[in-house]
Write a protein that holds these residues in place. Structure first.
Motif, PDB file in Angstrom:
ATOM      1  N   GLY A 176     -15.730  -9.221 -17.508  1.00 42.12           N
ATOM      2  CA  GLY A 176     -15.753  -7.627 -17.045  1.00 42.12           C
ATOM      3  C   GLY A 176     -15.262  -7.274 -15.484  1.00 42.12           C
ATOM      4  O   GLY A 176     -14.663  -6.426 -15.109  1.00 42.12           O
ATOM      5  N   PHE A 177     -16.175  -8.316 -14.975  1.00 44.49           N
ATOM      6  CA  PHE A 177     -16.808  -7.953 -13.350  1.00 44.49           C
ATOM      7  C   PHE A 177     -15.362  -8.440 -12.859  1.00 44.49           C
ATOM      8  O   PHE A 177     -14.845  -7.547 -11.582  1.00 44.49           O
ATOM      9  N   ILE A 178     -15.106  -9.924 -12.829  1.00 47.04           N
ATOM     10  CA  ILE A 178     -13.657  -9.732 -12.236  1.00 47.04           C
ATOM     11  C   ILE A 178     -12.756  -9.579 -12.773  1.00 47.04           C
ATOM     12  O   ILE A 178     -11.583  -8.800 -11.573  1.00 47.04           O
ATOM     13  N   ALA A 179     -12.249  -8.510 -13.767  1.00 51.72           N
ATOM     14  CA  ALA A 179     -11.195  -7.914 -14.657  1.00 51.72           C
ATOM     15  C   ALA A 179     -11.369  -6.381 -13.116  1.00 51.72           C
ATOM     16  O   ALA A 179     -10.163  -5.775 -13.092  1.00 51.72           O
ATOM     17  N   ALA A 180     -12.784  -6.171 -12.966  1.00 57.04           N
ATOM     18  CA  ALA A 180     -12.974  -4.751 -12.697  1.00 57.04           C
ATOM     19  C   ALA A 180     -12.291  -5.099 -10.979  1.00 57.04           C
ATOM     20  O   ALA A 180     -11.124  -4.109 -10.647  1.00 57.04           O
ATOM     21  N   VAL A 181     -12.780  -6.100 -10.924  1.00 60.26           N
ATOM     22  CA  VAL A 181     -12.514  -5.911  -9.030  1.00 60.26           C
ATOM     23  C   VAL A 181     -10.917  -6.236  -8.953  1.00 60.26           C
ATOM     24  O   VAL A 181     -10.011  -5.839  -7.891  1.00 60.26           O
ATOM     25  N   LEU A 182     -10.506  -7.475  -9.735  1.00 56.31           N
ATOM     26  CA  LEU A 182      -8.517  -7.436  -9.632  1.00 56.31           C
ATOM     27  C   LEU A 182      -8.180  -5.954 -10.040  1.00 56.31           C
ATOM     28  O   LEU A 182      -7.382  -5.856  -9.319  1.00 56.31           O
ATOM     29  N   ALA A 183      -8.598  -5.495 -10.885  1.00 51.63           N
ATOM     30  CA  ALA A 183      -8.205  -3.777 -11.230  1.00 51.63           C
ATOM     31  C   ALA A 183      -8.593  -2.915  -9.907  1.00 51.63           C
ATOM     32  O   ALA A 183      -7.175  -2.251  -9.136  1.00 51.63           O
ATOM     33  N   ALA A 184      -9.604  -2.389  -9.255  1.00 48.09           N
ATOM     34  CA  ALA A 184      -9.671  -2.405  -8.222  1.00 48.09           C
ATOM     35  C   ALA A 184      -8.259  -2.282  -6.640  1.00 48.09           C
ATOM     36  O   ALA A 184      -8.327  -2.059  -6.076  1.00 48.09           O
ATOM     37  N   LEU A 185      -8.845  -4.276  -6.375  1.00 49.90           N
ATOM     38  CA  LEU A 185      -7.887  -3.892  -5.670  1.00 49.90           C
ATOM     39  C   LEU A 185      -6.271  -4.238  -5.768  1.00 49.90           C
ATOM     40  O   LEU A 185      -5.723  -3.913  -5.370  1.00 49.90           O
ATOM     41  N   TRP A 186      -5.892  -4.149  -7.171  1.00 48.65           N
ATOM     42  CA  TRP A 186      -4.096  -3.595  -7.439  1.00 48.65           C
ATOM     43  C   TRP A 186      -4.618  -1.582  -6.537  1.00 48.65           C
ATOM     44  O   TRP A 186      -3.294  -1.873  -6.382  1.00 48.65           O
ATOM     45  N   LEU A 187      -5.298  -1.089  -7.528  1.00 50.08           N
ATOM     46  CA  LEU A 187      -5.380  -0.275  -7.048  1.00 50.08           C
ATOM     47  C   LEU A 187      -5.281   0.219  -5.538  1.00 50.08           C
ATOM     48  O   LEU A 187      -4.066   0.918  -5.050  1.00 50.08           O
TER      49      LEU A 187
END
Length: 619
Positions: A176-187
């Motif tokens: 969940g943490f890795i997915a959240a960081v990747l989503a934030a970077l994409w945005l």
């Protein structure tokens, strides 16, 4: 080879069952076979050219194909055995529960990185199918396919390790943490693309340091930072990164790395190193500080065979420490001398660090070998002087000078082994053969001598040596691949030109630049170890050194020596902990004793830096 090969060899001790051991036997068998093919091809090529004047045209291409498959399969074995180099200092400071959680996070981070580059690696292999190898007439995809195969296998094993070691709750939180960081970077990617050097600092410094502290293997730390930078702050396709990784593993000079690693294994298992130690002990063991001289001399001579600090220390310490203890040497002093002696000997050919440096920086390996031998003698002198001062209270009761007969007997036993380092140095330095060719000849010689005169090697032992060499080679070359990709990203971002302008403007000219280089490589030696530090910084630093008129070989000796001192500097330098493990001494007990020896090495480094003739006078 510091080299990474030194710190990796004991990394997996006590790790328990391996996640993929049932499925790894075919991989290990293929890797061992590929190593044998590489050695055989190199030897056949050298003999065919020199004896029959008939070069094997297709030999280099076949060796290149086998080599990249060996590197990728070896890296898979290293993942399975947990032998990839990583920094565990911060992990060990955590409570056990938190340590397990962070290790799970690190494994999933590795898997995420590998999965991110898996499809670009497949794309790269497909593109290579349009290139035909000239001698063999086959598509280049046969070679490049090793990249996606190895990457996917490593990702699967990283996930398997994480699942085996962790609870469902920990896995879910980490994912969940890795997915959240990747989503934030994409945005945030539009902003990051405009951030310039800010994005460089975030990804190629911040992310790399954070991953390093979490226990992610150093190679994958570089890869994670580079992938994130290219994916979220640039429009460069990730397939370009795969090309740079391939380039980092493809130099034919690097073919000598697995061969010298194998040579170190042969040295350990046949007792050739112990024979050299026994001979030196018969010559010097009866004088004041004699056993310290023997330890330093043994490291100096043995390093000329193995090219690996681990092999050197593991050969010398068990043979000398019992007698040194009897004479009153404190264990902490013995560890300090062992660690700094190994650092001293890392410029003695064949040094894997020097081989890699020559490949990356475009410096003559023959010149590096000649210079490294002289520089090591300077460092040997300062350490021997300090050892003599510290030996003033040594207990020499009952110590007698060996008879001439004893000396001659030990010489006869050691003579075949003593020939080897001089064979390697003279052949490379004299231009008789390349480093790669000499490494294969040395392996054949060591195998023959070891089997005939030193007790032999069983088939099972030889097979395990081949597999261990493959794992170590894979771990080394993945570091090179990711470090080359990261160095390319830094260069493309314009950091290299900015750094060049800054360094060229330092006060003091070439002297100021050398002083800053020493500090930089001391720090990098502590944190990154030899090979990644060299591959990352050499493309940036060497053009500046040349611009300031510093000889390439002189600069190489300065930075390699500085890096080796950093490697043995506590509390971070991993080589110090490796020496403590080999000598079975607590790091807490040894940490106070090593500083005078490090100061002595630093004095030797200043002498080498201030007097270029030491490095280049014999070239």
């Amino acid at each position: 080879m510091a080299t990474a090969e030194d710190t990796l060899a004991l990394a997996a001790a006590g790790q328990g069952a391996r996640a993929g051991s049932r499925f790894m036997r075919p991989v290990e068998a293929v890797a061992a076979l590929l190593l044998l093919v590489v050695v055989s091809l190199l030897l056949a090529g050298a003999l065919s050219r020199y004896i029959f004047a008939f070069p094997i045209i297709w030999g280099d291409e076949v060796a290149s194909i086998c080599f990249i498959w060996l590197a990728m399969l070896g890296s898979v074995i290293a993942i399975d055995r947990n032998e990839h180099l990583r920094l565990t200092l911060f992990l060990k400071a955590l409570p056990p529960r938190a340590e397990r959680f962070v290790e799970t996070f690190a494994l999933l981070l590795v898997a995420a990185f590998l999965l991110a580059i898996a499809y670009p690696a497949y794309d790269y292999a497909v593109e290579e199918s349009f290139i035909t190898l000239p001698a063999l007439g086959i598509p280049g995809s046969l070679r490049a396919a090793a990249l996606p195969v190895g990457i996917c296998a490593m990702a699967a094993l990283a996930v398997a390790h994480a699942v085996r070691r962790s609870s469902v709750r920990d896995l879910a939180i980490c994912l969940g943490f890795i997915a959240a960081v990747l989503a934030a970077l994409w945005l945030a990617s539009p902003m990051l693309a405009k951030a310039g050097n800010g994005a460089i600092v975030l990804f190629l410094v911040g992310f790399v340091v954070a991953a390093l502290a979490a226990g992610v293997p150093i190679a994958f730390c570089f890869g994670i930072g580079t992938v994130c930078y290219l994916a979220f702050a640039t429009h460069v396709p990730l397939m370009v990164m795969i090309g740079r990784m391939d380039e980092g593993m493809s130099s034919l000079i690097l073919l000598s790395v697995p061969v010298f690693v194998l040579l170190g294994c042969i040295l350990d298992h046949t007792g050739m190193g112990k024979a050299i130690v026994d001979f030196l002990a018969s010559l010097l063991g009866h004088v004041k500080a004699g056993m310290s001289y023997v330890l330093l001399g043994s490291l100096f001579v043995v390093s000329g065979i193995s090219g690996s600090k681990v092999s050197d220390m593991a050969t010398v310490a068990p043979a000398l420490f019992p007698e040194m203890k009897r004479r009153g040497h404190q264990p902490k002093e013995m560890i300090a001398l062992l660690a700094t002696g190994a650092a001293m000997a890392d410029t003695v050919p064949p040094s894997i660090v020097l081989i890699v440096l020559g490949s990356v920086a475009g410096v003559s390996i023959a010149a590096l070998f000649t210079s490294g031998f002289i520089v090591a003698m300077v460092l040997l002198a300062v350490l021997a002087a300090l050892a003599r001062i510290k030996a003033r209270d040594e207990d020499m009761t009952g110590v007698r000078r060996p008879s001439v007969g004893v000396v001659w007997r030990t010489l006869l036993v050691a003579a075949p082994a003593l020939v080897l380092p001089f064979l390697i140095r003279s052949a490379v330095s004299g231009g008789v053969a390349t480093t790669t060719e000499v490494s294969t000849i040395a392996v054949v010689y060591a195998l023959f001598v070891g089997m005939v005169l030193y007790g032999g090697i069983s088939r099972r032992t030889f097979y395990s040596m081949l597999v261990e060499t493959a794992a170590l080679t894979g771990a080394i070359l993945v570091i090179l691949a990711c470090a080359v990709a990261m160095a390319w990203a830094i260069t493309q971002a314009g950091i290299a030109s900015a750094l060049a302008a800054f360094m060229a403007g330092l006060p003091g000219g070439w002297i100021g630049f050398l002083a800053v280089s020493i500090v930089v490589f001391l720090v990098l030696g502590c944190i990154l170890e030899g090979l990644p530090a060299i591959v990352l910084m050499a493309p940036l630093m060497y053009p500046i050194a040349r611009q300031l008129g510093i000889n390439d070989v002189h600069y190489s000796m300065v930075i390699v020596t500085a890096m080796n001192i950093g490697l043995m500097t506590p509390p971070i330098g991993i080589g110090f902990y490796l020496a403590c493990k080999i000598g079975n001494v607590s790091p807490d007990a040894a940490i106070g004793a090593i500083w005078p020896y490090l100061v002595a090495l630093f004095v030797g480094l200043i002498v080498v830096a201030a007097v270029p003739w030491i490095s280049i006078g014999m070239l």
